[in-house]
Each structure stands twice: as structure tokens, then as C-alpha cells.
Design an enzyme around this catalytic site. Sequence first.
Site, PDB file in Angstrom:
ATOM      1  N   HIS A   1      -4.457   5.448  12.831  1.00 51.05           N
ATOM      2  CA  HIS A   1      -3.366   5.079  13.737  1.00 51.05           C
ATOM      3  C   HIS A   1      -3.524   3.647  14.246  1.00 51.05           C
ATOM      4  O   HIS A   1      -4.631   3.101  14.275  1.00 51.05           O
ATOM      5  CB  HIS A   1      -3.319   6.054  14.909  1.00 51.05           C
ATOM      6  CG  HIS A   1      -2.817   7.404  14.523  1.00 51.05           C
ATOM      7  ND1 HIS A   1      -2.529   8.377  15.443  1.00 51.05           N
ATOM      8  CD2 HIS A   1      -2.533   7.949  13.313  1.00 51.05           C
ATOM      9  CE1 HIS A   1      -2.091   9.461  14.820  1.00 51.05           C
ATOM     10  NE2 HIS A   1      -2.099   9.216  13.527  1.00 51.05           N
TER      11      HIS A   1
ATOM     12  N   GLU B   1      -3.329   2.379  17.263  1.00 52.47           N
ATOM     13  CA  GLU B   1      -4.200   2.242  18.436  1.00 52.47           C
ATOM     14  C   GLU B   1      -5.668   2.318  18.014  1.00 52.47           C
ATOM     15  O   GLU B   1      -6.514   1.568  18.514  1.00 52.47           O
ATOM     16  CB  GLU B   1      -3.901   3.356  19.451  1.00 52.47           C
ATOM     17  CG  GLU B   1      -2.470   3.385  19.940  1.00 52.47           C
ATOM     18  CD  GLU B   1      -1.539   4.282  19.114  1.00 52.47           C
ATOM     19  OE1 GLU B   1      -0.535   4.739  19.657  1.00 52.47           O
ATOM     20  OE2 GLU B   1      -1.824   4.518  17.909  1.00 52.47           O
TER      21      GLU B   1
ATOM     22  N   CYS C   1      -0.859   9.430  20.357  1.00 59.02           N
ATOM     23  CA  CYS C   1      -1.144  10.847  20.131  1.00 59.02           C
ATOM     24  C   CYS C   1      -2.370  11.234  20.964  1.00 59.02           C
ATOM     25  O   CYS C   1      -3.020  10.369  21.562  1.00 59.02           O
ATOM     26  CB  CYS C   1      -1.396  11.115  18.651  1.00 59.02           C
ATOM     27  SG  CYS C   1      -2.981  10.480  18.052  1.00 59.02           S
TER      28      CYS C   1
ATOM     29  N   CYS D   1      -5.628   9.430  19.837  1.00 52.86           N
ATOM     30  CA  CYS D   1      -5.646   8.037  20.297  1.00 52.86           C
ATOM     31  C   CYS D   1      -5.825   7.955  21.812  1.00 52.86           C
ATOM     32  O   CYS D   1      -6.535   7.072  22.308  1.00 52.86           O
ATOM     33  CB  CYS D   1      -4.370   7.319  19.875  1.00 52.86           C
ATOM     34  SG  CYS D   1      -4.294   7.001  18.098  1.00 52.86           S
TER      35      CYS D   1
END
Length: 167
Positions: A98, A100, A126, A129
Amino acid sequence: MHDQSASRKVILHSRACIVSMTRPDNDTYFMRMADLVATRSTCLRRQVGAVLVKEKRVLTTGYNGAPKGLRHCAEVGCVRLQNNIESGTRHELCRGVHAEQNAVIQAAYFGVSIKDAIIYTTNFPCSVCAKILVNAGIVEVVYRDDYVDPLSKEILSESKVLVRRYQ
């Protein structure tokens, strides 16, 4: 795209003419950067960009996609798409990292402290993260688009990380 910069103008003077330009506020500036970073994404489902900022300076950026050196999802396909996996669930099935996570990884890789930083991200993080951001010492999450993950909201709320939607 949201633009909160229209109300502020800077007048530049030169010998021949006066040029007027709009200077974006910090939130707009960093969110536009996150949008640009998202264009590097190799994910077939969602293009996400993230920018880590401290004291109005960019520390690192990240976008979602396959790990360094691995083939992109466009080449190998997307397990989540093929199996109609609902957004916000079964994160472990995604071969991508992801945005992040990549921003935090870049900081670690290059030895940049992100303690007390702000993350600007195109999408709400999410739950995976969110946990990483909390443990990395991120103090604020500024996001534009929502993401369906109630656990993430709960984690960030309980951790006292400031969360606000860019508008």
C-alpha cells in the site's frame, strides 16, 4: 479536485508586466503531490498516493504496487479482482504494497525519521496501514477519499492520531 487556494493571490512584479498567480495552501499543495504520486501506482483496482510531511517539508512518498523488483499486477493479474474480493477485506491476498506502507518503508530505507509527521493520502488508510502509521509515530492523517474499513477508523480513533478529510 478540491482547491482551497482560490482566495489567496500573490502578485509578482517585473519590469514589463504584472503577473497574478494563485498560491495553494499547504493542504492543497501536499494533496496535489499525493495525487501525482498516485499516478505511479501499478494496482489494477485503485491508484493511491501518500506523502509524509514534517514541518511543511516532504519526507517521503509512496504509491501502491508490487514490491521492488517483482512483476506488476498488470503482468500477472490481480487475485482480488479474479476472486471478486470485497474492498476493505482480505488484505493479505494482495501482492501489492500500500501507498502508506511504501512511504513508511522509504523513510526506513533511507534513514529518515517520520516521528510526529503528517501523512497526506488520497484514500483513508486500511487497518493494516493504520497500525503501521500509529507505530511509526504519525500524528495526523489527512485523506481525501473514503475507504470501507471500520477497524481502521477505530484504531486511529483509539490511538489519538488526528484524522481529517481534505475538502
